[in-house]
Motif scaffolding. Structure first.
Motif, PDB file in Angstrom:
ATOM      1  N   ALA A 179       0.876  -1.172   0.000  1.00 30.79           N
ATOM      2  CA  ALA A 179       0.000   0.000   0.000  1.00 30.79           C
ATOM      3  C   ALA A 179       0.912   1.220   0.000  1.00 30.79           C
ATOM      4  CB  ALA A 179      -0.919  -0.006   1.215  1.00 30.79           C
ATOM      5  N   ALA A 180       0.329   2.399   0.042  1.00 27.13           N
ATOM      6  CA  ALA A 180       1.134   3.622   0.031  1.00 27.13           C
ATOM      7  C   ALA A 180       1.551   4.051   1.430  1.00 27.13           C
ATOM      8  CB  ALA A 180       0.368   4.755  -0.646  1.00 27.13           C
ATOM      9  N   ASN A 181       1.057   3.330   2.442  1.00 26.66           N
ATOM     10  CA  ASN A 181       1.335   3.722   3.817  1.00 26.66           C
ATOM     11  C   ASN A 181       1.340   2.477   4.686  1.00 26.66           C
ATOM     12  OD1 ASN A 181       1.180   4.925   6.504  1.00 26.66           O
ATOM     13  ND2 ASN A 181       0.464   6.795   5.495  1.00 26.66           N
ATOM     14  N   MET A 188      -7.727   5.461   3.499  1.00 26.63           N
ATOM     15  CA  MET A 188      -7.028   4.687   2.466  1.00 26.63           C
ATOM     16  C   MET A 188      -7.497   3.243   2.579  1.00 26.63           C
ATOM     17  SD  MET A 188      -3.157   6.265   2.747  1.00 26.63           S
ATOM     18  CE  MET A 188      -2.601   5.427   1.267  1.00 26.63           C
ATOM     19  N   THR A 191      -5.266   0.076   2.753  1.00 26.98           N
ATOM     20  CA  THR A 191      -4.527  -0.263   3.971  1.00 26.98           C
ATOM     21  C   THR A 191      -5.382  -1.127   4.905  1.00 26.98           C
ATOM     22  OG1 THR A 191      -5.213   1.753   5.158  1.00 26.98           O
ATOM     23  CG2 THR A 191      -3.209   1.889   3.821  1.00 26.98           C
ATOM     24  N   PRO A 214       4.459   0.016   2.491  1.00 27.77           N
ATOM     25  CA  PRO A 214       4.914   0.632   1.245  1.00 27.77           C
ATOM     26  C   PRO A 214       6.118  -0.146   0.717  1.00 27.77           C
ATOM     27  CG  PRO A 214       5.586   1.951   3.125  1.00 27.77           C
ATOM     28  CD  PRO A 214       4.724   0.851   3.661  1.00 27.77           C
ATOM     29  N   ALA A 247      -0.934  -1.000 -10.692  1.00 25.51           N
ATOM     30  CA  ALA A 247       0.246  -0.967  -9.841  1.00 25.51           C
ATOM     31  C   ALA A 247       1.243  -2.046 -10.253  1.00 25.51           C
ATOM     32  CB  ALA A 247      -0.151  -1.145  -8.375  1.00 25.51           C
TER      33      ALA A 247
END
Length: 304
Positions: A179-181, A188, A191, A214, A247
């Motif tokens: 994920a981005a975090n 989000m 997540t 991430p 992605a």
């Protein structure tokens, strides 16, 4: 067991008995080069399906004698895909390879209701990367088939990949749900989904798995130290689970074009491994995919 390179996978395949592999639309130079290399390595016995004249002409140019192998004529992509799948469905081959045919008709052939290659599991794409400067192969799913999988589909995608890695000898792959975090945040949703995936997979399998993570925290110990984060993966993930096909597609092409990596590709979920590379992939990439399929197919643990 972790593979440091595709050469190690090929060596492992050479230790197994050769498998029979049907090739849909085999009239492609890079495909036939990979098939020829695999034959010379003693890891496959091909059944070539497609335009007989073109296959023969290309094989002759390469010095690849076809007299020892079966060539089955097919006049269209759809016919080639169906016939290659039909041979596997009948048990005459143990893997199927995509040649000069688009992925959609290739997979439609495998999924044809007259055949018995379905398992009830989702079809998913697993990429394997050999990246210069890294110590071992890196695996990623799904950047090739499922566009925006829901939670249940993602769970099946993860289990498909873990089952395949077990088949090739990786009993405890370090798995990261990307994920981005690294924080679970309602704003989000990916997540939250990653956290739930980790919890459910841990119930089924005793493997090191974390998420959300991430990319930097999944593959870089320095990043973990810099952020003061403890991770069971220790920045050495073997398997990356991406949230969407975009992605995965971007990740794979960045590795190939910017990092000069080589990508092999396998489709999971059928009764036999499906070798699926881009038509633009090199013969080296296609040979690596063949070797992965050989190691997996030679293992009796493949679910049916």
């Amino acid at each position: 067991m972790r593979y440091g390179s595709f050469s190690e996978v090929i060596e492992e395949a050479k230790r197994r008995r050769p498998i029979r592999m049907s090739v849909a639309a085999a009239q492609d130079l890079a495909v036939l080069e990979a098939i020829k290399d695999a034959v010379e390595l003693g890891i496959i016995e091909p059944v070539l399906v497609g335009d007989h004249n073109q296959i023969s002409q290309l094989a002759s140019l390469m010095g690849f004698p076809l007299n020892k192998f079966e060539v089955i004529p097919a006049s269209t992509d759809e016919e080639a895909a169906f016939k290659a799948a039909e041979i596997a469905s009948d048990g005459r081959t143990q893997a199927i390879m995509k040649g000069l045919v688009n992925s959609t008709p290739f997979l439609k052939g495998v999924l044809h209701r007259q055949l018995s290659l379905r398992t009830g599991r989702i079809f998913s794409h697993l990429s394997a990367f050999e990246i210069p400067g890294t110590e071992s192969l890196l695996f990623m799913t799904d950047g090739g088939i499922n566009i925006s999988p829901d939670f249940g589909q993602k769970k099946q995608i993860v289990l498909n990949a873990l089952e395949f890695l077990k088949q090739i000898g990786m009993d405890s792959p370090r798995t990261a749900i990307l994920a981005a975090n690294e924080l679970v945040m309602e704003s989000m949703p990916v997540t939250c989904e990653a956290s739930l995936l980790v919890a459910e997979i841990k119930v089924k399998m005793d493997i090191p798995i974390e998420g959300p993570l991430p990319l930097d925290l999944a593959i870089s110990k320095d990043s973990l130290l810099h952020k003061g984060i403890d991770s069971e993966l220790d920045g050495k993930a073997d398997l990356l689970i991406v949230p969407t096909i975009e992605a995965g597609n971007i990740f794979g092409k960045a590795i190939t074009y910017y990092a000069h990596g080589t990508m092999a590709g396998i489709v999971l979920g059928a009764k036999v491994p499906l070798v699926l590379n881009s038509r633009s992939d090199s013969a080296k990439a296609k040979l690596a995919s063949i070797a992965l399929a050989v190691v997996a197919a030679s293992n009796a643990a493949i679910p049916v």
